[in-house]
Write a protein that holds these residues in place. Structure first.
Motif, PDB file in Angstrom:
ATOM      1  N   ARG A 143      30.218  42.339  45.027  1.00 29.12           N
ATOM      2  CA  ARG A 143      30.716  42.274  43.651  1.00 29.12           C
ATOM      3  C   ARG A 143      30.264  40.983  42.968  1.00 29.12           C
ATOM      4  NH1 ARG A 143      35.265  45.320  41.843  1.00 29.12           N
ATOM      5  NH2 ARG A 143      35.779  44.773  39.695  1.00 29.12           N
ATOM      6  N   THR A 144      30.334  39.873  43.683  1.00 28.96           N
ATOM      7  CA  THR A 144      29.872  38.603  43.105  1.00 28.96           C
ATOM      8  C   THR A 144      28.372  38.658  42.831  1.00 28.96           C
ATOM      9  OG1 THR A 144      29.453  37.579  45.275  1.00 28.96           O
ATOM     10  CG2 THR A 144      31.655  37.329  44.354  1.00 28.96           C
ATOM     11  N   THR A 147      27.727  40.833  39.711  1.00 29.91           N
ATOM     12  CA  THR A 147      28.123  40.091  38.507  1.00 29.91           C
ATOM     13  C   THR A 147      27.064  39.061  38.126  1.00 29.91           C
ATOM     14  OG1 THR A 147      30.476  40.382  39.007  1.00 29.91           O
ATOM     15  CG2 THR A 147      29.885  38.583  37.518  1.00 29.91           C
ATOM     16  N   ARG A 261      30.134  36.816  32.501  1.00 30.67           N
ATOM     17  CA  ARG A 261      30.547  36.997  33.893  1.00 30.67           C
ATOM     18  C   ARG A 261      31.890  37.733  33.971  1.00 30.67           C
ATOM     19  NH1 ARG A 261      29.267  31.386  37.034  1.00 30.67           N
ATOM     20  NH2 ARG A 261      27.868  32.205  38.631  1.00 30.67           N
ATOM     21  N   ASN A 265      32.657  41.447  35.604  1.00 38.46           N
ATOM     22  CA  ASN A 265      33.527  41.533  36.782  1.00 38.46           C
ATOM     23  C   ASN A 265      34.815  42.294  36.504  1.00 38.46           C
ATOM     24  OD1 ASN A 265      34.541  41.142  39.323  1.00 38.46           O
ATOM     25  ND2 ASN A 265      34.642  38.933  39.196  1.00 38.46           N
ATOM     26  N   TYR A 266      35.444  42.013  35.372  1.00 37.54           N
ATOM     27  CA  TYR A 266      36.776  42.557  35.121  1.00 37.54           C
ATOM     28  C   TYR A 266      36.794  43.810  34.261  1.00 37.54           C
ATOM     29  CZ  TYR A 266      37.720  37.838  36.772  1.00 37.54           C
ATOM     30  OH  TYR A 266      37.734  36.679  37.508  1.00 37.54           O
ATOM     31  N   ILE A 438      38.273  36.702  44.797  1.00 36.94           N
ATOM     32  CA  ILE A 438      38.002  37.603  43.674  1.00 36.94           C
ATOM     33  C   ILE A 438      39.303  38.099  43.045  1.00 36.94           C
ATOM     34  CG2 ILE A 438      37.094  39.881  43.079  1.00 36.94           C
ATOM     35  CD1 ILE A 438      34.905  37.924  43.321  1.00 36.94           C
ATOM     36  N   ARG A 442      40.949  37.586  39.307  1.00 30.63           N
ATOM     37  CA  ARG A 442      41.283  38.738  38.468  1.00 30.63           C
ATOM     38  C   ARG A 442      42.740  38.709  38.033  1.00 30.63           C
ATOM     39  NH1 ARG A 442      39.512  43.857  37.145  1.00 30.63           N
ATOM     40  NH2 ARG A 442      41.165  45.366  36.794  1.00 30.63           N
ATOM     41  N   HIS A 500      34.735  32.422  40.219  1.00 29.50           N
ATOM     42  CA  HIS A 500      35.291  33.752  40.482  1.00 29.50           C
ATOM     43  C   HIS A 500      36.762  33.664  40.884  1.00 29.50           C
ATOM     44  CE1 HIS A 500      31.463  35.778  40.066  1.00 29.50           C
ATOM     45  NE2 HIS A 500      30.900  34.922  40.889  1.00 29.50           N
TER      46      HIS A 500
END
Length: 550
Positions: A143-144, A147, A261, A265-266, A438, A442, A500
């Motif tokens: 995921r990182t 992103t 970013r 990611n979100y 992560i 979030r 993150h």
């Protein structure tokens, strides 16, 4: 002439020394006279053994006192220092912590919208080429990488090809991007920022004289590196692949790139509908049973324990099994398990996580969702945590037959745990791994929901001595250790941790002052069925744990 001067100088020095000696003798007599005249009894000689014994006794007393104070330093400091002064010195409120919800959370909100000056992405034909990304690791590590791949594509003005997921990691998961993430949503959501396509067009591939150039960039590379070292290759070869792409971009970027970013990611990375349906079903079943619950992410699989180099009390069998697994990593140094624990590098055991939560104030009626892979030691390892929290649930227990098709795919199972942990009222982790970081970021972004990270460096020594103290003392010391690790919005300074983990650029703050918070009442979500049964006691390794009031 020189000799004469030397003798003269030497004579002056000798004369001064004689005068000083004379004055010293006079001072000694003067001091003795003062001492004698002030004392009504004759002088007594004090034996050296008595003096030495007195000094050793004093040192022991001071050592005992300071050792006790040091272990409770924060607890004492909050009581001995004037509260208003403590606020100024510490820089933030030290009000009692509500274990379910932060009083400060409503003063912070997400703000990652595109700025008015943000340039819109150009068409595919007008970009500098196609960027292929090979992500690495498990779900959250990937995921990182995904992103940051979008950010790099933006920096290079490249067309991003949907990233490829890692099929060769420890988890041996064959899932592709479209099996885990909603690929159409990903492309559509990012359309204004970066051009994303599912594959390199055939006509471009046919026109290439050589296959795509492959390279690996250093970790934490600055945007300037990509512009100076990567862009020329992209312009020359038209298609470029970056491998092992995780944490290959600096955390320190300008505001617009940081906000991008957060949008990726979100918002842009949404799970597939099938994963969302199962995750939502589990969340609904948890909510049907209780109004609030705690999610615990347990990284206690054998590979993680072996990598940590720590010892968890399993005897020679554990040392042999984890030692063999540790040989997979050639570059790991030889470490001392005792030293690693003192440094706070050892993840808490399930039992220790349970003790920490009970000490913080979560009673035995608290509903707990445990997100984990295959725990080392199986059910025997989890038994102590189950006794501390009988309302113990996992995705396997709640999803039933719906989970069977996903069992061979660790990333999809991790995605379900991710969803449930994200929705929980309190998220707790026993480690500082990728999922922990992560999700911490979030949850901060999505309203600063309570996130508890163990202060393992301080807790490790406390757990080793817990049988020497009563429960009230143990509980008080755990609460002291966890100050600053409870997920309060203002407990981490921007830039002190990975972006993150704390996306500070994407979190805005409403004006407030501490006096408003002090008078502000947090909604008490407890109900009659949530109240603890004060007659219940649980014995774990000779430690009696009375139910603690929330």
């Amino acid at each position: 002439m020189g000799m004469t001067r030397w003798r003269f100088g030497n004579g002056v020095i000798s004369s001064n020394i004689a005068k000083l000696a004379h004055r010293h003798q006079q001072n000694k007599r003067h001091l003795f006279w003062r001492f004698s005249s002030s004392s009504s009894s004759p002088r007594r000689r004090i034996s050296w053994p008595f003096i030495c014994g007195l000094m050793l006794f004093s040192l022991g007393l001071v050592s005992l006192f300071t050792g006790h104070i040091a272990s409770d330093l924060e607890w004492y400091s909050q009581r001995l220092i004037k509260r208003s002064l403590y606020y100024k010195l510490d820089g933030r409120s030290r009000l009692p912590v509500n274990i379910w919800k932060s009083k400060l959370s409503k003063y912070y909100y997400a703000c990652s919208e595109r700025g008015p000056q943000s340039a819109t992405s150009v068409s595919e034909n007008n970009t500098n080429g196609y960027l292929l990304i090979a992500a690495s690791g498990g779900l959250n590590q990937e995921r990182t990488g995904i992103t940051d791949a979008v950010i790099v594509a933006r920096i290079l003005n490249a067309t991003l090809v949907v990233p490829v997921l890692d099929h060769n990691s420890f988890w041996q998961d064959d899932s592709d991007f479209h099996n885990v993430f909603d690929v159409n949503w990903f492309i559509h959501y990012l359309a204004k920022d970066v051009k994303v396509v599912k594959r390199v067009p055939d006509k471009v591939m046919r026109s290439m004289e050589k296959p795509p150039y492959t390279m690996r960039v250093p970790r934490k590379s600055e945007p300037e590196f990509y512009l100076d070292q990567v862009l020329p290759i992209l312009l020359r070869r038209r298609v470029l692949q970056l491998t092992k792409f995780d944490y290959r971009l600096s955390s320190d970027l300008d505001e617009e790139l940081q906000k991008l970013r957060c949008r990726v990611n979100y918002h842009g990375l949404r799970f597939t509908k099938s994963i969302r349906d199962i995750g939502q079903k589990i969340i609904s079943r948890m909510r049907d049973m209780t109004k609030r619950f705690v999610a615990i992410h347990l990284r206690f699989e054998e590979d993680m324990l072996a990598f940590s180099g720590c010892y968890y009390g399993g005897g020679e069998k554990e040392r042999k099994e984890l030692g063999e697994i540790r040989k997979r990593w050639d570059t790991l140094p030889d470490t001392s398990p005792e030293e690693e624990r003192k440094r706070g590098k050892c993840p808490l055991t399930p039992h220790e996580v349970g003790l920490m939560l009970r000490a913080l104030g979560f009673d035995n009626n608290t509903f707990v969702y445990v997100a984990s892979g295959e725990v080392y030691g199986g059910e025997e390892t989890l038994q102590a945590l189950r006794k501390l929290f009988p309302n113990f649930y996992t995705k396997e227990m709640l999803a039933g037959e719906d989970l069977k098709p996903l069992i061979p795919f660790s990333s999809r199972l991790a995605a379900i745990d991710y969803m449930v942990c994200d929705d929980s009222d309190v998220f707790v982790t026993n480690n500082n791994g990728n999922m922990a970081r992560i999700l911490s970021g979030r949850r901060r972004y999505m309203g600063h929901k309570r996130t508890i990270t163990p202060n393992t460096k301080k807790l490790s020594s406390l757990f080793m001595t817990r049988e020497r103290m009563g429960w009230e003392t143990f509980s008080r010391k755990v609460k002291s250790c966890q100050r600053g690790f409870m997920g309060e919005p203002d407990e981490v300074r921007p830039g002190r941790v990975e972006f993150h983990e704390f996306p500070s650029t994407c979190i805005c703050q409403k004006p407030f002052n501490h006096s408003d918070i002090k008078n502000d009442k947090v909604e008490d979500l407890s109900t009659e069925e949530d109240q603890p049964n004060n007659n219940i006691k649980i014995n774990i390794e000779n430690l009696t744990l009375p139910t603690v009031q929330v």
